[in-house]
Every structure is written in C-alpha cells, then in structure tokens.
Scaffold this motif. Sequence first.
Motif, short mmCIF file in Angstrom:
data_model
loop_
_atom_site.label_atom_id
_atom_site.label_comp_id
_atom_site.label_asym_id
_atom_site.label_seq_id
_atom_site.Cartn_x
_atom_site.Cartn_y
_atom_site.Cartn_z
N GLY A 43 10.38 -20.90 32.34
CA GLY A 43 11.62 -20.17 32.12
C GLY A 43 11.45 -18.78 31.57
O GLY A 43 12.43 -18.03 31.44
N ASP A 44 10.21 -18.38 31.26
CA ASP A 44 9.95 -17.05 30.68
C ASP A 44 9.62 -16.06 31.80
O ASP A 44 8.47 -15.92 32.20
N ALA A 45 10.63 -15.37 32.31
CA ALA A 45 10.43 -14.46 33.43
C ALA A 45 9.56 -13.26 33.05
O ALA A 45 8.94 -12.64 33.92
N SER A 46 9.49 -12.93 31.76
CA SER A 46 8.67 -11.78 31.35
C SER A 46 7.19 -12.04 31.62
O SER A 46 6.41 -11.09 31.78
N SER A 47 6.78 -13.31 31.70
CA SER A 47 5.38 -13.63 31.97
C SER A 47 4.96 -13.25 33.38
O SER A 47 3.77 -13.21 33.68
N LEU A 48 5.92 -12.95 34.26
CA LEU A 48 5.61 -12.57 35.63
C LEU A 48 4.92 -11.20 35.71
O LEU A 48 4.47 -10.80 36.77
N PHE A 49 4.87 -10.48 34.59
CA PHE A 49 4.11 -9.23 34.56
C PHE A 49 2.66 -9.45 34.14
O PHE A 49 1.87 -8.51 34.13
N HIS A 50 2.31 -10.67 33.77
CA HIS A 50 0.92 -11.01 33.48
C HIS A 50 0.19 -11.18 34.81
O HIS A 50 0.70 -11.82 35.73
#
Length: 220
Positions: A148-155
């Motif tokens: 659910g953590d969409a910010s991790s898609l920049f990893h």
Amino acid sequence: MTAAILQRRRALLRALFAAAGLLGWSRAHAGAQLEEPLSDSVRTALSAAIASSAPPVPVFADTEARLAYLRWLGAMSERLQPRIHEWRARRELLQTIWYESKRAGLDPSLALGLIQVESNFRKFAISRVGARGYMQVMPFWSRLIGDGDASSLFHIQTNLRFGCVILRHYLDRERGDLFLALGRYNGSRGKPQYPNAVLAAQRNWAYRDVPAVTALEPQR
C-alpha cells in the motif's frame, strides 16, 4: 511506521519532485496500466511474486555464465552512459534490470526498451496520470498486490520488480502475445503505436545474437 517518519518521507518526496521539476525531467508522457479486477488466486500469485526482499545480486552456475553477464554489463553500461553519467548508478540500475527481468522470465533488452519509452531512464519520472518511476508503475498496484506504500515505487528494485512482474502477468494473460501484453501495459491494448515504440527501443539494447523484431501488427 510512526506519523513523524511518514511526514518526513512525504516531505523528502515533495522536495525530490520539486527538484525534478526544476530540472525539467519529472514528467513522463507514456500511458499507464488500467486497473482491472483480479481473481483471488491471481492476486495471491502476484503478491507472492513481488514479496521477496532479497537484494538483486546475480547468481551464476559457472564462470562462463558470470563472464557473459559481465560482458553484457560492460556493453550496456557504455550504451547507457549518455543518459546516466555516473558508473555506480549505471551498474546498480543495469544489475537490477538484469536480475528482475530474468526473474520474471523476460529478456533484459525488452525491459530496457520499455524503460526507455516509459521514462527515458528517469528514476523519479511521473506521468500525467500518476505512473511512477523507471517502468511507470501505477500506484494502484501497491494497493492491489503490495503493502500500500506507493512512495516505494521510486525505489529502484521495487519499481523494476513491479514492472517486470506486471508485464509477465500481462504476457501470461495474453498467452504470450507480446503485442497485446505491451498494449495492456500502456493501457492501449490492440493499438500498434506503443508496442512498436518499445520494440524499436529494444533494438538499442539488443546484445550479441539476440534477434530484434522490427514491428508487430495487431492480430486479426
């Protein structure tokens, strides 16, 4: 994760997006996957496919296999240098692309071609519809099959893991039809522009005797 940590993470992301915008490279112009219903079995399988947190370190059966990988890495690094100047950044990205594409049963040149079309190798690229990162993954995938953590898609590894698993899912759904699978990835199933753009870009990353496809036509 505490509220204070989440707030600091969001502030950092906002700062990164702002810096990217000042540099003129935050936006991507490709399309995006469409959210479609998933059966429980498919959702479970996809969640399992993206779950491993093992680092993207290649393992080789023998010395020759390792040397072949190193030759590929050197050739791809030279081609990528005009876009990513720093060697360590190129090596990290290419190693992760190789690892995640092989893990998903994809040719690394296909993943590289797709990244070129989707984000032009911009880590923090964001499309007009909110797709994120190198492979322009839509945030809804984090909710469907992730944490659910969409910010991790920049990893790097998370983005490439999701992108390769999603493309593999579309290939399986389309019974191996790359034209239709790429169309699904872009949200333009059945139209030739995006598949042909990816395949044209893939030729830039073909290595040794890997055959290149010039174009694909929709099935009649």
